[in-house]
Design a protein around this motif. Structure first.
Motif, PDB file in Angstrom:
ATOM      1  N   TYR A  64       0.806  -1.207   0.000  1.00 21.34           N
ATOM      2  CA  TYR A  64       0.000   0.000   0.000  1.00 21.34           C
ATOM      3  C   TYR A  64       0.851   1.274   0.000  1.00 21.34           C
ATOM      4  O   TYR A  64       0.389   2.313  -0.438  1.00 21.34           O
ATOM      5  CB  TYR A  64      -0.936   0.023   1.215  1.00 21.34           C
ATOM      6  N   GLY A  74       0.548   3.847  -4.104  1.00 21.42           N
ATOM      7  CA  GLY A  74      -0.214   2.780  -3.481  1.00 21.42           C
ATOM      8  C   GLY A  74      -0.204   1.469  -4.229  1.00 21.42           C
ATOM      9  O   GLY A  74       0.446   1.297  -5.254  1.00 21.42           O
ATOM     10  N   LYS A  75      -0.948   0.547  -3.683  1.00 17.18           N
ATOM     11  CA  LYS A  75      -1.058  -0.808  -4.204  1.00 17.18           C
ATOM     12  C   LYS A  75      -1.462  -0.814  -5.674  1.00 17.18           C
ATOM     13  O   LYS A  75      -0.965  -1.614  -6.463  1.00 17.18           O
ATOM     14  CB  LYS A  75      -2.091  -1.580  -3.369  1.00 17.18           C
ATOM     15  N   TYR A  76      -2.367   0.089  -6.033  1.00 14.43           N
ATOM     16  CA  TYR A  76      -2.887   0.121  -7.404  1.00 14.43           C
ATOM     17  C   TYR A  76      -2.277   1.238  -8.238  1.00 14.43           C
ATOM     18  O   TYR A  76      -2.715   1.483  -9.348  1.00 14.43           O
ATOM     19  CB  TYR A  76      -4.413   0.247  -7.372  1.00 14.43           C
ATOM     20  N   PHE A 122      -3.409   8.091   2.651  1.00 13.36           N
ATOM     21  CA  PHE A 122      -3.712   7.193   1.530  1.00 13.36           C
ATOM     22  C   PHE A 122      -2.722   6.038   1.491  1.00 13.36           C
ATOM     23  O   PHE A 122      -3.116   4.881   1.366  1.00 13.36           O
ATOM     24  CB  PHE A 122      -3.702   7.975   0.209  1.00 13.36           C
ATOM     25  N   ASN A 125      -3.241   3.308   3.794  1.00 14.59           N
ATOM     26  CA  ASN A 125      -4.508   2.625   3.522  1.00 14.59           C
ATOM     27  C   ASN A 125      -5.501   2.834   4.661  1.00 14.59           C
ATOM     28  O   ASN A 125      -6.254   1.948   5.028  1.00 14.59           O
ATOM     29  CB  ASN A 125      -4.305   1.134   3.236  1.00 14.59           C
ATOM     30  N   GLN A 130      -7.497   2.587  -0.174  1.00 11.67           N
ATOM     31  CA  GLN A 130      -7.038   2.140  -1.486  1.00 11.67           C
ATOM     32  C   GLN A 130      -7.956   1.088  -2.087  1.00 11.67           C
ATOM     33  O   GLN A 130      -8.212   1.095  -3.294  1.00 11.67           O
ATOM     34  CB  GLN A 130      -5.601   1.641  -1.407  1.00 11.67           C
ATOM     35  N   GLU A 131      -8.460   0.209  -1.250  1.00 11.51           N
ATOM     36  CA  GLU A 131      -9.408  -0.790  -1.756  1.00 11.51           C
ATOM     37  C   GLU A 131     -10.710  -0.104  -2.188  1.00 11.51           C
ATOM     38  O   GLU A 131     -11.286  -0.433  -3.224  1.00 11.51           O
ATOM     39  CB  GLU A 131      -9.676  -1.870  -0.711  1.00 11.51           C
TER      40      GLU A 131
END
Length: 172
Positions: A64, A74-76, A122, A125, A130-131
């Motif tokens: 994250y 972040g993760k994405y 952010f 998370n 983030q999800e």
């Protein structure tokens, strides 16, 4: 199974067909649907993108706090444009100002959505931000693809829709 060349895997989430509004909770479950994608399909897509973007592994390491050299976070690997679209960042006051990922660095640019008030929030998370943001982004892209006639919920295959959603996220 591979979705456009990305290895997919599933994590449990709960998606109910009768709930078409999307949100993720602190327990990492998502409510809502993107027909014909079901719970496992959506989670698999998100897991694939998390793996591709930050090497996050379903059921394992979640990266994250990753920020790449271009400022995607972040993760994405969210950029400013996607975070503005999904309500986490304010758009520049001057419409002629170029939207860059540097906007993430100034806490005054964050809207407070989901109690996210900074890049640090952010990246931590906080409140599963983030999800939540990823599912909101997937839903936004899905609706854009439907409205443009690129996909059709009644006739497009799950694999086709997942492929377009993957490409939409990766391409921005």
């Amino acid at each position: 199974r591979n979705v456009i060349g990305v290895q997919t895997c599933a994590l449990p989430i709960s998606i109910t067909p009768e709930d078409t509004t999307a949100s993720a909770t602190a327990s990492n479950s998502i409510t809502g649907t993107l027909p014909p994608l079901d719970q496992a399909d959506i989670q698999s897509l998100m897991n694939s993108l998390g793996l591709r973007e930050s090497s996050s592994v379903a059921g394992g390491v979640q990266n994250y706090d990753t920020v790449n050299a271009d400022g995607y976070a972040g993760k994405y690997q969210f950029g400013a444009a996607a975070l503005i679209t999904n309500g986490y960042l304010k758009p520049p006051v001057n419409p002629n100002t170029k939207v860059t990922n540097a906007l993430l660095d100034d806490p005054r640019n964050w809207t407070g959505k989901g109690d996210i008030n900074s890049k640090a929030d952010f990246l931590a998370n906080k409140n599963n931000a983030q999800e939540n943001a990823m599912y909101e982004n997937v839903k936004f892209n899905y609706n854009q693809l439907i409205s443009r006639g690129t996909i059709d919920a009644a006739t497009s295959s799950k694999e086709e829709i997942a492929g377009y959603l993957s490409a939409a996220h990766i391409a921005g």
